[in-house]
Design an enzyme around this catalytic site. Structure first.
Site, short mmCIF file in Angstrom:
data_model
loop_
_atom_site.label_atom_id
_atom_site.label_comp_id
_atom_site.label_asym_id
_atom_site.label_seq_id
_atom_site.Cartn_x
_atom_site.Cartn_y
_atom_site.Cartn_z
N LEU B 216 -7.33 -16.58 28.77
CA LEU B 216 -7.39 -18.04 28.80
C LEU B 216 -6.23 -18.63 29.61
CD1 LEU B 216 -9.57 -19.73 27.60
CD2 LEU B 216 -8.18 -20.08 25.57
N CYS B 217 -5.06 -17.99 29.49
CA CYS B 217 -3.91 -18.55 30.21
C CYS B 217 -4.06 -18.37 31.71
CB CYS B 217 -2.61 -17.93 29.69
SG CYS B 217 -2.69 -16.18 29.42
N THR B 218 -4.69 -17.29 32.14
CA THR B 218 -4.96 -17.11 33.57
C THR B 218 -5.88 -18.22 34.05
OG1 THR B 218 -4.78 -14.71 33.36
CG2 THR B 218 -5.93 -15.55 35.30
N ASN B 221 -3.81 -21.53 34.02
CA ASN B 221 -2.61 -21.76 34.83
C ASN B 221 -2.45 -20.91 36.08
OD1 ASN B 221 -1.05 -23.83 33.46
ND2 ASN B 221 -1.23 -22.41 31.75
N CYS C 110 -4.52 -18.98 23.49
CA CYS C 110 -4.43 -17.86 24.43
C CYS C 110 -3.87 -16.65 23.70
CB CYS C 110 -3.55 -18.21 25.63
SG CYS C 110 -3.60 -16.90 26.87
#
Lengths: 524, 450, 183
Positions: B216-218, B221, C110
């Protein structure tokens, strides 16, 4: 009815209809398919199932050739005949029912048998891109196959009898650019970085945000300096472990890019060299001696060879495809850009060489476009050329079958069944009726003596098991729909491979036993 | 057009079966030991043998055709979907004018028209809309599905329909074999499952490729791939901006158009190339590439196994076929192994006898599970499915909030709790690596029934 | 193995099973989640809440950290377990607005095992521990809330201040956070 046409790009009606397959062979593959015309010789279940597998994805056109009429017996296994056509020409019936599957496809038919066409207007076949035939007798098969070999038209010959099925591809030469390998090796050039890459690698600080490639390069450089013999990359398990340990020692926390670099040690090196298949292409006469009639593949191959040997120190053009690597966006995109730029440059050089050759051959410049050359360069490591054999060779003394004989018996159930199916076809030629159609016992003996004669004609001292011959006679000529559907599905895909020049076709005989659900491919 | 007729004499007169009859009425060296060559075989296929085909898509269309032409006379087909334009490159029983109609109904109509010896009954429904009494009527079930959930569901259904002998062995007459096919591009597989006997869907769940999920962070961001940009719009931006006030619908061209435009903007912002409309559709809808040929091959392989099982003429495949025609044509058959700890098929119900459901409390049953040498449980948790189909937690001591809510059940009798004779309870306990099924048997019930 | 099986032996029509009624059977996902739930081994800072004790597929996890930046906070996560569990991971969203580098304002979390690193061997317990860890060690390397991550990376004291402010209820930058202090 379908939804109203959206304004968005790429969504032509056709593109939507063929979406699921265009994802596999691309718009360019689809274009080749839609430009191709094939001939279906003999209306059988296996033939019609093959044709179905081509009409649905949108082949340009097909012509059915068959001289017989629809009988009740034909209805049991063929989905493309129905009772309303009883007594009518089979070619017409199945053409109509096949064409109805897809209005984009042109269907045509001739009410003539293969024998009649071969005897009276053999050049009928020459204009097709490929001919599909099935369940012929031996004589007709050999005449047809020879005619097509001479005309340079590929032939897919299918057999479907009882629980057995085979596909034989006869093709003179087939050049494949996009083989779509299942596991593509990425060509990263870490051992031989090109200038732009070297500059980038040397000028970028290795942090925990950069792609693993930079991490690996950093520690590879250190490792290289420790080698006294000038080795550029680890060659064996021990050396790879040295490199892995060196990276691991420098890890502070569990940096993802370091972890990925350690994992990549195994696969990151060794690409960019000339693989054996490509070496053979470079050494091929067709590559060496270009003529006006040369396939463009060979002109491009020669230009590729020139580039690799004379302009790129023995390295392939860079494919320019980078795997995904955990990194921040900018550092990854920058690296990707460097690879892509170099790939374009390499391909442009190859393209210019192609243009030189075209000029020498006095061929128009647009014979080869940039896009094709870029594709060829990207796929250089996987280029392959298939050189087929004539069906008739299988009946000559040099038969490759000899290698399959051991202890005086044809080894392997599948090989034996394939041979028995050939004996079956000679039986058809010699006796004019089907083995086992009326009496099984008597015909087993006859089939056995035919098989024996065929073996000795080939100079083979071998026998074939009675059980195999018995099984063949037991079928009494029965073509079972599900076996034909299996073989037809496979055969259709082989035709698509040949037409789109993508994926590797069989070389050259596929044999399937539905009793055991086993198969084998032999080069006969 | 002739009418489908179960009359054996007429079946044999029909010349369309000449070929098939050679295979079914002649002895052969490779036939299964217990095969009896006779005209009964074709008669069975044409009259008594009843098959269910699940799915009328790429595989389903082929299966119906293959089975009809292999002599089967009585087919049912279930599919909840309607026909779309992108189906037409392989689902050959459908035409452009059929778009929007039920796949099951359309496929059945086509086969019934083309093959007069076969009657296909369509069900424009979900498999979950039917219960045991429906599935019970079939001799064999063939699946042409693209959903793992649906496969797991029908697998569970067939396992739950097994009956057991007193010694715990399976009553073989209760087995309904399941033939399952699957395709993806140029790859496919076909398998034979005899529920309770051979590896089931749950035994080999790891054979299904895991879903691709990007971090999700990839996505949020550090996007690098066009897919990251598309996922961003799909997972984060859509909910945030709610452009049409409804959840994202991959079949709505307006929705896809919006995602395409936003994803393209995002890709441009990050200098990422390669966002195409086709890719957007593929990512949003999880599209699996599909061609006619692979479906034809896999369906044929399944139909052949159905034919072998139904006629006993040859041994059926044991038990898993892999097919791939990317490079040449490759097949590989192997025996997938039954998993001993399989939640679904190694779970033979254990009987617990209860004297009187009106005096026996839930606590008594728990005590029995703990004290009996057969179970020796420590701290069992019990749930069941009630008559209305609703899940009910009977007791669970390990989770505080549930313990509080279910404590009152302990002192209630089984009758008060609405549990019936034959009720199956799902029991989990630290002493056992997986859940087990306990079946209540009320003593004296038979006497009452008389 | 089972050579003797023949289709024609099957008795159809009329004959019916032995057990009473048509009890629906628990699905494989149901069996597995019951095992997961009944064996939950919660750290003392975590609690579960099942609004409907009969529905084990939908529940809340409440984390009340007793150390670190988020001490004294109370954070609710909503778990939704689908019918393809454990082939697919449960869907987990944070129901409490939180100023956290790995949780965005929509409640997306995340955590690798919730997406790319999920595999069927993992359990609900694994996720609980993963979530709890996020509050002890917020990770600025994998940000979902980029501003929060930047602050954490560059000025830990400011970050700590912001966290406390958000937990008490108030604005951090443009964003208003509801109070989520443990009462």
């Amino acid at each position: 009815m379908s939804s109203p046409a959206p304004k968005s790009p790429e969504l032509s009606d056709k593109s939507k209809k063929y979406d699921r397959q265009i994802r596999l062979w691309g718009e360019h593959g689809q274009t080749l398919l839609e430009a191709a015309t094939v001939c279906l010789v003999n209306v059988t279940a296996v033939g019609c199932e093959t044709a179905k597998g081509l009409v649905l994805p949108g082949i340009g056109g097909f012509t059915v050739a068959d001289g017989s009429t629809v009988k009740e017996e034909d209805l049991g296994n063929n989905f493309f005949l129905d009772p309303t056509y009883l007594g009518k020409p089979k070619a017409f019936a199945c053409m109509q029912l096949l064409q109805e599957l897809n209005p984009d496809v042109n269907g045509d038919y001739v009410e003539e048998s293969a024998d009649y066409i071969l005897a009276n207007r053999p050049n009928f076949f020459d204009s097709f891109d490929l001919v599909i035939a099935s369940n012929l007798n031996e004589k007709t098969l050999l005449v047809l196959a020879d005619r097509l070999w001479d005309a340079n038209v590929p032939l897919i010959y299918c057999r479907s009898l009882g629980m057995m099925g085979t596909i034989r591809l006869q093709i003179r030469e087939h050049c494949i650019v996009e083989a779509h390998p299942d596991n593509r090796q990425f060509d990263l050039r870490l051992e031989h970085p090109f200038d732009a890459l070297r500059q980038h690698l040397d000028g970028t600080e290795v942090t925990n945000k950069v792609p693993w490639l930079l991490v690996l390069h950093k520690y590879l450089s250190i490792w290289q300096k420790q080698q006294t013999d000038g080795t550029l990359s680890p060659r064996n398990y021990k050396e790879k472990n040295q490199l892995r340990e060196a990276i691991r020692d420098e890890m502070k926390a569990d940096e993802e890019n370091y972890e990925e670099a350690i994992k990549a040690v195994n696969t990151a090196f060794g690409a960019g060299q000339i693989p054996l298949g490509l070496k053979a292409i470079f050494e091929d006469d067709a590559c060496d001696q270009l003529s006006k009639k040369s396939n463009v593949f060979w002109i491009m191959a020669k230009a590729l060879k020139h580039f690799v040997i004379h302009e790129n120190k023995g390295h392939l053009p860079l494919p320019g495809v980078l795997p995904d690597m955990t990194a921040n966006t900018d550092s990854y995109i920058a690296l990707q850009h460097i690879y892509r730029q170099q790939a374009m440059q390499d391909a442009d050089q190859v393209y210019h060489k192609c243009q030189d050759y075209l000029k020498q051959l006095t061929l128009p410049a647009d014979t080869i476009d940039k896009r094709s050359v870029r594709l060829l360069c990207r796929e250089a490591a996987g280029l392959s050329v298939l050189r087929g054999t004539r069906v008739a060779e299988e009946y000559e003394k040099s038969s490759r079958l000899l290698a399959l004989v051991e202890d005086n018996e044809l080894q392997g159930n599948l090989t034996a069944f394939n041979f028995a199916l050939r004996a079956y076809e000679r039986f058809l030629s010699e006796y004019g009726n089907i083995p086992g159609e009326c009496t099984v016992e008597q015909d087993i003996g006859r089939l056995k003596s035919i098989a024996g004669k065929m073996m000795s004609d080939l100079g083979m001292h071998a026998t074939i098991s009675d059980d195999v011959l018995h099984e063949i006679c037991r079928y009494g000529g029965a073509e079972l729909h599900a076996v034909s559907a299996f073989i037809g599905g496979c055969a259709a895909q082989e035709v698509i491979k040949v037409i789109t020049k993508q994926y590797k076709p069989i070389d050259n005989t596929f044999i399937y036993n539905a009793i055991t659900t086993k198969s084998v491919t032999l080069k006969l | 057009m002739s009418v489908h007729s179960p009359n054996p004499a007429l079946i044999l007169q029909n010349k369309r079966w000449n070929g098939l009859r050679n295979v079914l009425e002649r002895e052969g060296p490779f036939c299964k030991d217990d095969f009896s060559a006779s005209s009964d075989n074709l008669e069975f296929l044409q009259t008594n043998c009843k098959l269910l085909v699940i799915g009328a898509g790429g595989l389903g269309c082929e299966l119906l055709k293959d089975l009809a032409l292999m002599g089967f006379g009585n087919l049912h087909v279930i599919d909840m979907d309607t026909i779309e334009l992108s189906n037409l490159n392989r689902q050959f029983l459908f035409r452009r004018t059929d778009i929007g109609s039920s796949k099951a109904e359309c496929a059945a109509r086509f086969i019934n028209g083309r093959v007069p010896t076969c009657r296909v009954t369509p069900h424009f429904k979900k498999i979950q809309d039917f219960d045991e009494t429906f599935y019970q009527q079939f001799n064999l079930i063939v699946c042409g599905l693209d959903s793992i959930v649906a496969r797991r569901w029908i697998n569970g259904m067939l396992l739950s329909m097994l009956r057991y002998e007193d010694d715990g062995s399976i009553d073989t007459t209760s087995i309904i074999p399941m033939i399952d096919g699957g395709t993806e591009g140029f790859k496919g597989n076909a398998r034979v499952i005899l529920p309770g006997y051979t590896a089931c869907i749950e035994c080999t769940l790891d054979l299904f490729p895991p879903q691709v999920n990007y971090p999700l962070c990839t996505i949020a961001n550090t996007p690098r791939l066009p897919e990251h940009c598309i996922e961003y719009v799909k997972i984060i931006q859509w909910d945030k901006e709610s452009p049409f006030g409804v959840p994202l619908d991959g079949d709505d061209p307006q929705h896809i158009g919006w995602v395409y435009e936003r994803a393209l903007e995002r890709a441009n912002e990050f200098n990422i190339t390669g966002v195409t409309y086709r890719l957007v559709q593929g990512v949003v809808k999880h599209i699996i590439p599909a061609v006619a040929s692979t479906n034809a091959v896999i369906a044929a392989a399944c139909a052949l196994e159905v034919f072998k099982l139904a006629t006993s003429c040859y041994d059926y495949m044991s038990n898993y076929l892999n097919f791939n025609d990317l490079d040449g044509i490759y097949t590989y058959t192997y025996e997938a192994e039954k998993s001993e700890g399989c939640l679904a098929c190694s779970n033979v119900p254990q009987t617990v006898t209860v004297d009187d459901p009106n005096t026996t409390t839930l606590e008594d049953v728990i005590k029995q599970l703990c004290d009996s040498p057969r179970f020796q449980l420590k701290n069992p948790s019990l749930t069941t499915v009630m008559k209305d189909g609703k899940q009910k937690t009977l007791y669970m001591s390990t989770v505080k909030s549930i313990e509080v809510a279910t404590r009152k059940n302990l002192t209630q009798s089984l009758g008060e709790l609405g549990l019936q004779d034959g009720q199956q309870l799902t029991v989990t306990d630290v002493t056992s690596p997986s859940a087990m099924i306990v079946q209540l048997k009320f003593q004296g019930n038979e006497i009452e029934m008389v | 193995m089972i050579k003797l099986f023949t289709l024609k032996q099957q008795k159809k029509e009329g004959e019916q099973k032995g057990s009473g009624g048509q009890q629906k059977k628990a699905s494989a996902a149901q069996l597995r989640i019951q095992k997961d739930i009944s064996e939950l081994n919660l750290p003392k800072t975590c609690a579960t809440d099942f609004p409907d004790p009969d529905d084990l597929l939908n529940f809340k996890l409440i984390i009340s950290p007793d150390e670190g930046f988020y001490r004294d906070g109370r954070f609710v996560f909503n778990f939704r377990v689908g019918s393809n569990y454990p082939h697919e991971p449960p869907k987990v969203k944070c129901g409490t607005q939180v100023y956290h580098p790995n949780i965005d304002l929509e409640g997306n979390v995340c955590l690798n095992i919730l997406r790319e690193d999920w595999n069927p061997v993992l359990t609900i317990n694994s996720i609980v521990y993963g979530l709890q860890f996020l509050f002890l060690e917020p990770n600025p390397e994998d940000p979902l809330n980029k501003e929060a991550a930047d602050v954490l990376q560059n000025n830990r004291r400011q970050f700590e201040f912001n966290v406390k402010k958000a937990m008490r209820g108030g604005y951090v930058g443009e964003t208003y956070f509801e109070c989520c202090l443990h009462k």
